[in-house]
Design a protein around this motif. Structure first.
Motif, PDB file in Angstrom:
ATOM      1  N   UNK A   6       0.900  -1.298   0.026  1.00 32.97           N
ATOM      2  CA  UNK A   6       0.033   0.195   0.158  1.00 32.97           C
ATOM      3  C   UNK A   6       0.680   1.286   0.054  1.00 32.97           C
ATOM      4  N   UNK A   7       2.177   1.194   0.289  1.00 33.60           N
ATOM      5  CA  UNK A   7       2.939   2.271   0.317  1.00 33.60           C
ATOM      6  C   UNK A   7       3.379   2.964  -1.236  1.00 33.60           C
ATOM      7  N   UNK A 285       9.130  -0.124  -8.762  1.00 35.52           N
ATOM      8  CA  UNK A 285       9.478  -1.535  -9.338  1.00 35.52           C
ATOM      9  C   UNK A 285      10.301  -2.385  -8.342  1.00 35.52           C
ATOM     10  N   UNK A 286      11.401  -1.922  -7.645  1.00 35.60           N
ATOM     11  CA  UNK A 286      12.005  -2.682  -6.445  1.00 35.60           C
ATOM     12  C   UNK A 286      10.877  -3.113  -5.273  1.00 35.60           C
ATOM     13  N   UNK A 287       9.952  -2.305  -5.171  1.00 32.17           N
ATOM     14  CA  UNK A 287       8.984  -2.406  -4.072  1.00 32.17           C
ATOM     15  C   UNK A 287       8.112  -3.629  -4.473  1.00 32.17           C
ATOM     16  N   UNK A 288       7.771  -3.469  -5.770  1.00 28.08           N
ATOM     17  CA  UNK A 288       6.786  -4.740  -6.314  1.00 28.08           C
ATOM     18  C   UNK A 288       7.561  -5.930  -6.305  1.00 28.08           C
ATOM     19  N   UNK A 289       8.914  -6.054  -6.639  1.00 29.99           N
ATOM     20  CA  UNK A 289       9.760  -7.172  -6.584  1.00 29.99           C
ATOM     21  C   UNK A 289       9.820  -7.934  -4.926  1.00 29.99           C
ATOM     22  N   UNK A 291       7.666  -7.389  -2.813  1.00 27.96           N
ATOM     23  CA  UNK A 291       6.271  -7.687  -2.536  1.00 27.96           C
ATOM     24  C   UNK A 291       6.071  -9.267  -3.037  1.00 27.96           C
ATOM     25  N   UNK A 292       6.636  -9.412  -4.262  1.00 27.70           N
ATOM     26  CA  UNK A 292       6.826 -10.766  -4.865  1.00 27.70           C
ATOM     27  C   UNK A 292       7.416 -11.784  -3.905  1.00 27.70           C
ATOM     28  N   UNK A 293       8.516 -11.404  -3.505  1.00 27.17           N
ATOM     29  CA  UNK A 293       9.265 -12.103  -2.461  1.00 27.17           C
ATOM     30  C   UNK A 293       8.771 -12.658  -1.400  1.00 27.17           C
ATOM     31  N   UNK A 294       7.993 -11.702  -0.560  1.00 25.86           N
ATOM     32  CA  UNK A 294       7.265 -11.742   0.511  1.00 25.86           C
ATOM     33  C   UNK A 294       6.406 -12.902   0.380  1.00 25.86           C
ATOM     34  N   UNK A 295       5.473 -12.906  -0.793  1.00 20.94           N
ATOM     35  CA  UNK A 295       4.201 -13.607  -0.953  1.00 20.94           C
ATOM     36  C   UNK A 295       4.629 -15.016  -1.593  1.00 20.94           C
ATOM     37  N   UNK A 296       5.727 -15.385  -1.585  1.00 14.71           N
ATOM     38  CA  UNK A 296       6.220 -16.753  -2.024  1.00 14.71           C
ATOM     39  C   UNK A 296       6.217 -17.768  -0.864  1.00 14.71           C
ATOM     40  N   UNK A 297       6.102 -17.252   0.335  1.00 12.78           N
ATOM     41  CA  UNK A 297       6.155 -18.337   1.564  1.00 12.78           C
ATOM     42  C   UNK A 297       4.713 -18.680   1.810  1.00 12.78           C
ATOM     43  N   UNK A 298       4.470 -19.900   1.741  1.00  9.75           N
ATOM     44  CA  UNK A 298       3.165 -20.629   2.312  1.00  9.75           C
ATOM     45  C   UNK A 298       3.107 -20.622   3.759  1.00  9.75           C
ATOM     46  N   UNK A 299       3.999 -20.918   4.597  1.00 10.40           N
ATOM     47  CA  UNK A 299       3.679 -20.898   6.172  1.00 10.40           C
ATOM     48  C   UNK A 299       4.676 -19.862   6.680  1.00 10.40           C
ATOM     49  N   UNK A 300       6.002 -19.858   6.318  1.00  7.92           N
ATOM     50  CA  UNK A 300       6.953 -19.109   7.342  1.00  7.92           C
ATOM     51  C   UNK A 300       7.772 -18.190   6.349  1.00  7.92           C
ATOM     52  N   UNK A 301       7.758 -16.949   6.722  1.00 13.71           N
ATOM     53  CA  UNK A 301       8.811 -16.078   6.154  1.00 13.71           C
ATOM     54  C   UNK A 301       9.578 -15.606   6.989  1.00 13.71           C
ATOM     55  N   UNK A 316       8.883   0.314   6.355  1.00 17.93           N
ATOM     56  CA  UNK A 316       7.506   0.650   5.833  1.00 17.93           C
ATOM     57  C   UNK A 316       6.464  -0.697   6.246  1.00 17.93           C
ATOM     58  N   UNK A 317       7.246  -1.945   6.330  1.00 18.52           N
ATOM     59  CA  UNK A 317       6.373  -3.055   6.841  1.00 18.52           C
ATOM     60  C   UNK A 317       5.883  -2.683   8.137  1.00 18.52           C
ATOM     61  N   UNK A 318       6.586  -1.969   9.044  1.00 17.72           N
ATOM     62  CA  UNK A 318       6.045  -1.704  10.321  1.00 17.72           C
ATOM     63  C   UNK A 318       5.528  -0.617  10.558  1.00 17.72           C
ATOM     64  N   UNK A 319       5.153   0.500   9.338  1.00 15.81           N
ATOM     65  CA  UNK A 319       4.547   1.585   9.543  1.00 15.81           C
ATOM     66  C   UNK A 319       3.414   1.739   8.710  1.00 15.81           C
ATOM     67  N   UNK A 320       2.111   2.109   9.412  1.00 16.10           N
ATOM     68  CA  UNK A 320       0.809   2.125   8.976  1.00 16.10           C
ATOM     69  C   UNK A 320       0.804   2.998   7.826  1.00 16.10           C
TER      70      UNK A 320
END
Length: 538
Positions: A6-7, A285-289, A291-301, A316-320
């Motif tokens: 969302x950032x 574009x790096x932010x989107x990349x 995001x792709x990396x984060x969402x590859x994990x099924x159970x543990x990241x 940013x992950x810790x900032x609303x």
């Protein structure tokens, strides 16, 4: 992941919803330095009994880990191998300097490195040294003593370089790399030429297990040949992959490497408006990349963080995220449809209807637009205000020229979407200054004397003979009637004045000023039916 993406303001206002219940929280693995991640992952690989993927932005990030896994005999699977690291200019320069230290008579190597090591030699002088070296069979750097055109300072630099190179033969390669980067000035050479120095970090990581520059060079050759010949080991649970290669795939457990500023993301954008549209585009574009990396994990990241390095992505992950305000629900459909036409047909009544962006419309980076003067182009950047509404946008035209525009003024001025989609403009009524018609139509007040040397509005008209120029102080000049028509569409009010004549003191001045204020514009210059120049309020 949704909170993080969302950032990115240059995207549709949408949210990602998981298809299963929430599992474990993201594990931030805090380490002292970036180099510590390789030892951590080595332990994970040694006891890996479930599918585990280590993801990274660039292939080079994995090379020190591959080196450690190979030395310890641990099997792994690598999804894609890119050999570009071993032929990169920085790696080639460092290895060439080391090779020249081993062979100080090599004139070919000398000609590749002399200007990168702060010798201050001219090319003709370096070539003369090579000829003397070959003729007298002496080290190339020693030949500087026999070249008359080389002054004492430069000869001293050559002697110092020779001393450093001899010192490198007696020390481990990690110290040799330090010599190359700092005393020899190669780090300054990279900085002057705006070359990324991350390759030096990877070389240092590889050098710690070697005792000499000779064995280090041999190890680099071994790794290059090993990776070139490597075939995937599908029996291994420990997987190495770039994030790009992992798109569309999922893994039970994922580790994200090198999440630190300057590596991932590779280039940090400068704060405020000092960053260019292209820099902001690359950063998103790096932010989107990521995001792709984060969402590859099924159970543990797990994401590595380092006490010695900052990470804007982790922050940013810790900032609303401040959510966009949505006023679309309060806008009646009939208020949106063709507002400018209806407004131009109404007489001025002391109120100014100023165009305001409809909050549910989003201009997307990559969208194609057409402009009468510049032709077709692609939206390259979108800038939002604090409420999440579009304020400005940039277009890279097919000619290669890039321009920035105010929204929605540019579309009111003739720009349109190539798709044919209508760009909505909400009309919001706002009171103007209290003006009495009798005052508006009174004869012009006596002109005040201007300070000597100050530009007059007439000088603006002379500067732009084929334009209409509007100033926020409350006067405008035009020498082309069709330009005034464009301004009418921008402001939502038909201007007075006769085509071909300078016009000032018109009753239309007040709504013009309010219209400019609503768009945060200081002045507008129009030519050939298009806005060609405009400036924000200070």
């Amino acid at each position: 992941a949704d909170l993080f993406i969302q950032h990115n303001k240059a995207r549709h206002d949408k949210h990602m919803q998981p298809t299963k219940d929430a599992g474990s929280d993201i594990n931030f693995v805090e380490l002292k330095t970036r180099s510590n991640q390789y030892g951590y992952l080595l332990k994970v690989a040694a006891n890996c009994n479930r599918e585990t993927a280590v993801l990274y932005r660039d292939n080079e990030s994995a090379i020190p880990l591959i080196d450690s896994l190979d030395r310890n005999g641990i099997n792994f699977r690598i999804k894609s191998v890119d050999m570009a690291f071993f032929t990169n200019r920085v790696v080639t320069d460092v290895t060439n300097i080391m090779k020249f230290a081993l062979d100080p008579y090599n004139t070919e190597l000398f000609m590749r490195i002399y200007f990168k090591c702060q010798t201050f030699l001219k090319k003709a002088q370096a070539e003369r040294m090579c000829r003397i070296s070959e003729q007298q069979e002496i080290p190339v750097l020693d030949a500087a003593e026999f070249v008359d055109s080389i002054n004492g300072m430069v000869k001293g630099k050559c002697r110092a370089l020779a001393t450093h190179l001899r010192g490198m033969l007696k020390e481990n390669p990690s110290k040799a790399i330090f010599r190359i980067e700092t005393p020899l000035g190669y780090g300054e050479y990279l900085e002057r030429n705006n070359i990324d120095d991350n390759k030096l970090f990877i070389l240092r990581m590889l050098s710690f297990n070697e005792s000499s520059i000779g064995s280090f060079l041999n190890r680099l050759n071994y790794l290059q040949n090993m990776l070139k010949a490597m075939k995937p080991d599908y029996s291994s649970n420990f997987i190495l992959s770039t994030i790009h290669s992992s798109k569309g795939l999922e893994y039970d457990r994922v580790f994200l490497m090198d999440v630190c500023d300057g590596v991932f993301p590779g280039n940090m954008i400068r704060s405020g408006s000092s960053s260019t549209p292209q820099e902001r585009k690359e950063f998103e574009e790096e932010r989107r990349l990521f995001y792709v990396g984060m969402t590859r994990a099924k159970n543990d990241l797990s994401i590595f963080t380092f006490k010695s390095e900052d990470s804007c992505f982790v922050k940013e992950m810790r900032t609303p995220v401040r959510k966009k305000s949505s006023t679309a629900e309060t806008v009646k459909p009939q208020a949106v449809a063709k507002p400018l036409k209806s407004l131009r047909d109404k007489p001025f009544d002391g109120m100014m209807n100023s165009p305001v962006t409809v909050s549910d419309f989003d201009l997307i980076i990559g969208e194609r637009v057409i402009q009468n003067v510049n032709g077709s182009g692609t939206v390259s950047d979108v800038i939002y205000d604090d409420d999440g509404n579009i304020k400005k946008f940039s277009v890279i035209y097919d000619s290669g020229e890039e321009k920035q525009y105010h929204f929605p003024a540019a579309f009111a001025g003739g720009m349109r979407l190539e798709s044919g989609e209508e760009v909505p403009i909400q009309q919001k009524k706002r009171p103007s200054a209290s003006l009495k018609p009798s005052v508006i139509h009174e004869k012009k007040p006596e002109k005040k004397k201007r300070p000597a040397g100050k530009d007059t509005y007439a000088s603006w008209a002379d500067k732009y003979p084929n334009h209409v120029v509007i100033k926020k102080e409350g006067a405008f000049w035009t020498t082309r009637g069709e330009s005034a028509e464009v301004l009418s569409r921008v402001l939502g009010y038909k201007l007075g004045g006769k085509p071909g004549n300078y016009v000032t003191g018109s009753p239309a001045i007040e709504p013009i000023v309010h219209g400019l204020s609503s768009h945060e514009i200081n002045y507008i210059v129009i030519e050939g039916g298009e806005i060609v120049d405009q400036e924000d309020f200070e």
